[in-house]
Design a protein around this motif. Structure first.
Motif, short mmCIF file in Angstrom:
data_model
loop_
_atom_site.label_atom_id
_atom_site.label_comp_id
_atom_site.label_asym_id
_atom_site.label_seq_id
_atom_site.Cartn_x
_atom_site.Cartn_y
_atom_site.Cartn_z
N PRO A 122 0.82 -1.22 0.00
CA PRO A 122 0.00 0.00 0.00
C PRO A 122 0.85 1.27 0.00
CG PRO A 122 -0.87 -1.59 1.56
CD PRO A 122 0.44 -2.15 1.08
N SER A 123 0.46 2.21 -0.85
CA SER A 123 1.23 3.45 -1.02
C SER A 123 0.73 4.58 -0.13
CB SER A 123 1.16 3.90 -2.48
OG SER A 123 -0.17 4.31 -2.81
N ASP A 210 -5.70 12.04 -4.30
CA ASP A 210 -4.41 12.57 -4.73
C ASP A 210 -4.32 12.71 -6.25
OD1 ASP A 210 -2.92 12.54 -2.07
OD2 ASP A 210 -3.61 10.46 -2.19
N ALA A 211 -5.15 11.98 -6.98
CA ALA A 211 -5.16 12.05 -8.44
C ALA A 211 -6.52 11.57 -8.94
CB ALA A 211 -4.04 11.22 -9.05
N VAL A 410 -2.02 2.60 -19.48
CA VAL A 410 -1.07 3.72 -19.60
C VAL A 410 -1.34 4.75 -18.51
CG1 VAL A 410 -0.36 5.65 -21.05
CG2 VAL A 410 -0.67 3.38 -22.06
N ALA A 411 -2.61 5.09 -18.31
CA ALA A 411 -2.96 6.08 -17.30
C ALA A 411 -2.53 5.62 -15.91
CB ALA A 411 -4.46 6.36 -17.33
N ALA A 412 -2.76 4.35 -15.60
CA ALA A 412 -2.38 3.83 -14.28
C ALA A 412 -0.88 3.96 -14.05
CB ALA A 412 -2.82 2.37 -14.15
N ARG A 413 -0.09 3.65 -15.05
CA ARG A 413 1.36 3.74 -14.90
C ARG A 413 1.81 5.19 -14.81
NH1 ARG A 413 2.95 -1.36 -18.93
NH2 ARG A 413 2.00 -2.93 -17.56
N ALA A 414 1.12 6.07 -15.55
CA ALA A 414 1.46 7.49 -15.49
C ALA A 414 1.04 8.09 -14.15
CB ALA A 414 0.80 8.23 -16.64
N ARG A 420 4.46 9.14 -7.26
CA ARG A 420 5.76 8.82 -6.65
C ARG A 420 6.83 9.85 -7.01
NH1 ARG A 420 5.08 3.64 -4.58
NH2 ARG A 420 3.39 2.42 -5.55
N GLY A 421 6.40 10.95 -7.67
CA GLY A 421 7.32 12.04 -7.94
C GLY A 421 8.20 11.86 -9.16
N SER A 422 7.81 10.96 -10.07
CA SER A 422 8.60 10.77 -11.29
C SER A 422 7.69 10.99 -12.50
CB SER A 422 9.23 9.38 -11.32
OG SER A 422 8.24 8.36 -11.30
N THR A 423 8.20 10.69 -13.67
CA THR A 423 7.45 10.89 -14.92
C THR A 423 7.37 9.59 -15.68
OG1 THR A 423 8.23 13.18 -15.05
CG2 THR A 423 7.31 12.23 -17.05
N TYR A 424 6.20 9.29 -16.20
CA TYR A 424 6.02 8.08 -16.99
C TYR A 424 6.72 8.20 -18.33
CZ TYR A 424 3.69 4.70 -20.05
OH TYR A 424 3.43 3.71 -20.96
N GLU A 425 7.52 7.22 -18.66
CA GLU A 425 8.20 7.15 -19.95
C GLU A 425 7.69 5.93 -20.70
OE1 GLU A 425 10.14 9.36 -21.21
OE2 GLU A 425 10.46 10.61 -19.44
#
Length: 543
Positions: A122-123, A210-211, A410-414, A420-425
Motif C-alpha cells: 500500500p502506497s 491525490d489524483a 497507460v494512465a495507471a502507470r502514469a 511517486r514524484g517521477s514521470t512516466y516514460e
C-alpha cells in the motif's frame, strides 16, 4: 554416445579449430517485436502468452495477459483483433486465431477461479476514477495492483460502461462481463454506481483524492435534423442498446430503418431483428467500401437478414414511412445528392450517427483544453491540470474497448509515476519481425481453427451468444500455429546445423536457449539462414 546430428566434432579435439579470428561478421541472438504485440492497442505481449498456451500452461499464459489486460474474456469476444491483421502467418496461410485463444484463457480463468495478487505494498495514496467502463476499470485494476487505494464512481446503474450498455448480449454474455468486473472489485477497488460526478475538482477535494482519472465514455447519441411527422417514432441507437439492459425491451415494430454505417448501426439492426422486426434496413450515404463498420459485423448482419441500402440518405420521416434520397460519390469520395427519391415502409427510425462525451464535469477546471469534443492530454494521458488524467473516448483516439483498456493501463502507470514524484516514460519501439525474416519452410501447414456459430434460427430469435469458444484441444492447436516471429523458441536448428559445433545450449526453454562460442565460430551464417523465426542476425565483427 549416439550423436543426434551428422556433425560430430568435439570442441578441443584435433579436428576442431579455433577459427573465430577469420570472421568479418558474427551471429547474434536478438529479440524482435512480433507484429501481433506491436499492433495490440492494449499493449499485450501476445507472443509470450501464446508461447505458454502452446505448452498447455494455460494459467501461466493467462497471467501474462493479466499483466496488461484485466478483461481477456471480454476482449476475446469484442476486440476486432488488429493483432491478427498484422500476424505474419496471414501471409503463409491464415493468421493465428489469437482472439479465440485469448477468449479460451479468459473463460478458463473464470471457470477455475484464478485471481491476481498486488504487485506493490500500500502506497497511502488515493485515486478517484470517474467512469466504470473499459478504460476506467482497467485503470482501477492496474492502480490497485500498484498499491494505491482506488474509488470508482459511475453515473450508470451497473458497471461496465459501453461494454454493458453498448454491446449486445449476443456478442458479450453478461455473466462473462460480470465475472471479470467482480474480480477487479474483489482486489479492493471501491465501486459506486448511480454516482454521477458533476464537478471533478469539488469531488476530488471532498474525497481527499491525490489524483483523478476521467473515463466517462461517449454515451450520448449524436442527432441530426431530419423533418419528421408528429407521430414518427425516432430513437437513437445508443438509447436502444442501453434500454436492452432494462426489464422491458423497446417496441420497434415490424419494419425498422437504421441510419448510419458504423458498428453501432449493425448492432442496432441485429437487435431489431431479435426483437421481432421482420425487416431491418440499414441506410448509409456511402458504399460498402467506405463503411466504417468492421467487415465481420457487416457479414454477420447480412447473414441474419439485415438489408443494406448504400448510397442513400434520409430526407423525411413520416408516421409509417421514410423518404430516402439516392446519393452518388464525387471524385473525392464525398456523397452528393442526386434528386432521386423513394419511400421505405418503416415503423421506427433508429439513428446511429456516432456518440459524444458529456464533458460538463470539467467546466471551470483551469488548464484543460477541449477541442472537437475531446480533451487534450500528454503521452501519459495527463490533462493540463496537474493530477487530472483522462482516457478512453474522452481523448483523441479510436473508440473501441481495446483502445480504452490500453488507455487505462497507460494512465495507471502514469498516475503511479506522478504520485511517486517521477514521470512516466512509454517504452521505446523495438525492431519489428517482418515476414521476410522468417524461414517458412520449417512450419507445417495448419489451417486456422473455425469457431462454431449458433444456428441461424436461434441467432434471429434470441440474444444467445453467436460465436462459440474453443475447447482445450482446439485452443492448444491454435496456439501452436504461432510462428514465434523474431524470438527464439528453442527449435535446435542452429545447434544442429553449425558445422563447427560453436552453438552451445544454455538450458531448456526460450528465449536465448543458446549462445555462440566465438572462438570456434567462423561466421559462415548458416545458423542465420536456417533459423525459422529470424531470431539470429549477422552483425559486423567487433574490433
Amino acid at each position: 554416445m549416439d550423436k543426434p546430428f551428422a556433425i560430430t566434432l568435439e570442441l578441443g579435439s584435433s579436428l576442431a579449430n579455433k577459427t573465430g579470428s577469420w570472421r568479418t561478421e558474427r551471429p547474434v541472438y536478438v529479440r524482435k517485436q512480433p507484429p501481433c504485440s506491436g499492433n495490440c492497442p492494449a499493449g499485450e505481449n501476445v507472443q509470450e502468452w501464446l508461447y505458454h498456451a502452446e505448452e498447455g500452461a494455460y494459467e501461466r499464459a493467462w497471467r501474462v495477459i493479466m499483466d496488461d489486460n484485466p478483461f481477456p474474456g471480454v476482449m476475446g469476444r469484442v476486440c476486432y483483433h488488429p493483432c491478427e491483421t498484422a500476424c505474419n502467418r496471414g501471409q503463409l496461410d491464415e493468421a493465428v486465431g489469437i482472439n479465440s485463444v485469448e477468449r479460451f484463457l479468459g473463460d478458463e480463468a473464470i471457470k477455475q477461479g484464478w485471481s491476481v495478487e498486488p504487485l506493490a505494498p500500500p502506497s497511502g495514496k488515493r485515486v478517484l476514477i470517474v467512469g466504470a467502463g473499459p478504460s476506467g476499470l482497467s485503470a482501477a485494476y492496474h492502480l490497485v495492483r500498484l498499491g494505491h487505494a482506488v474509488t470508482v464512481m459511475d453515473a450508470g446503474p451497473r458497471p461496465g460502461g459501453m461494454m454493458r450498455f453498448g454491446i449486445p448480449a449476443y456478442r458479450l454474455p453478461r455473466d462473462v462481463l460480470d465475472a471479470e468486473i467482480q474480480r477487479i472489485v474483489e482486489m479492493g477497488v471501491e465501486l459506486h454506481t448511480d454516482s454521477p460526478v458533476a464537478d471533478v475538482l469539488e469531488t476530488m477535494r471532498a474525497g481527499e483524492f491525490d489524483a483523478v482519472f476521467l473515463a466517462v465514455g461517449a454515451q450520448i447519441g449524436k442527432r441530426a435534423y431530419i423533418p419528421a411527422g408528429s407521430a414518427a417514432h425516432v430513437i437513437d441507437a445508443v438509447a436502444l442498446l442501453h434500454s436492452m439492459e432494462g426489464e422491458d425491451p423497446p417496441e420497434l415494430g415490424r419494419r425498422v430503418v437504421v441510419y448510419g454505417g458504423g458498428n453501432t448501426a449493425m448492432d442496432a439492426a441485429r437487435t431489431a431483428r431479435r426483437l421481432g422486426a421482420e425487416e431491418a434496413i440499414i441506410v448509409y450515404r456511402r458504399n460498402r467500401d467506405r463503411m466504417p463498420a468492421h467487415d465481420v459485423e457487416v457479414e454477420e448482419a447480412l447473414e441474419e437478414g439485415v438489408l443494406m441500402k448504400w448510397l442513400s440518405t434520409i430526407k423525411h420521416v413520416g408516421d409509417d414511412r421514410v423518404v430516402v434520397e439516392r446519393m452518388e460519390l464525387d471524385e473525392t469520395g464525398f456523397p452528393q445528392p442526386t434528386g432521386e427519391f423513394e419511400e421505405l415502409q418503416a415503423d421506427s427510425l433508429v439513428l446511429a450517427l456516432g456518440q459524444e462525451t458529456d464533458l460538463s464535469l470539467l467546466e471551470g477546471v483551469p488548464g484543460i483544453e477541449v477541442e472537437d469534443g475531446v480533451v487534450h492530454v500528454d503521452q501519459g494521458l495527463m490533462t493540463g491540470y496537474p493530477g487530472i488524467f483522462a482516457g478512453g473516448d474522452m481523448v483523441p483516439a479510436e473508440r473501441s474497448v481495446t483502445v480504452g483498456i490500453g488507455h487505462g493501463k497507460v494512465a495507471a502507470r502514469a498516475v503511479d509515476a506522478w504520485l511517486r514524484g517521477s514521470t512516466y516514460e512509454p517504452p521505446l519501439p523495438t525492431l519489428a519481425a517482418d515476414f521476410d525474416s522468417l524461414n517458412t519452410w520449417y512450419y507445417a501447414d495448419a489451417p486456422k481453427t473455425v469457431q462454431p456459430r449458433l444456428e441461424m434460427v436461434r441467432r434471429q430469435s434470441s440474444f444467445d451468444e453467436v460465436v462459440q469458444g474453443l475447447d482445450t484441444d482446439t485452443a492448444l492447436f491454435e496456439a501452436r500455429r504461432c510462428l514465434s516471429c523474431g524470438n527464439c523458441f528453442a527449435c535446435d536448428n542452429c545447434y544442429g546445423v553449425c558445422p563447427d559445433n560453436a552453438v552451445i545450449k544454455t538450458g531448456p526453454g526460450a528465449p536465448y536457449a543458446y549462445e555462440v562460442d566465438y572462438d570456434y565460430c567462423k561466421g559462415c551464417g548458416i545458423c542465420v539462414e536456417e533459423c525459422p523465426c529470424g531470431a539470429i542476425e549477422m552483425q559486423p565483427e567487433e574490433i
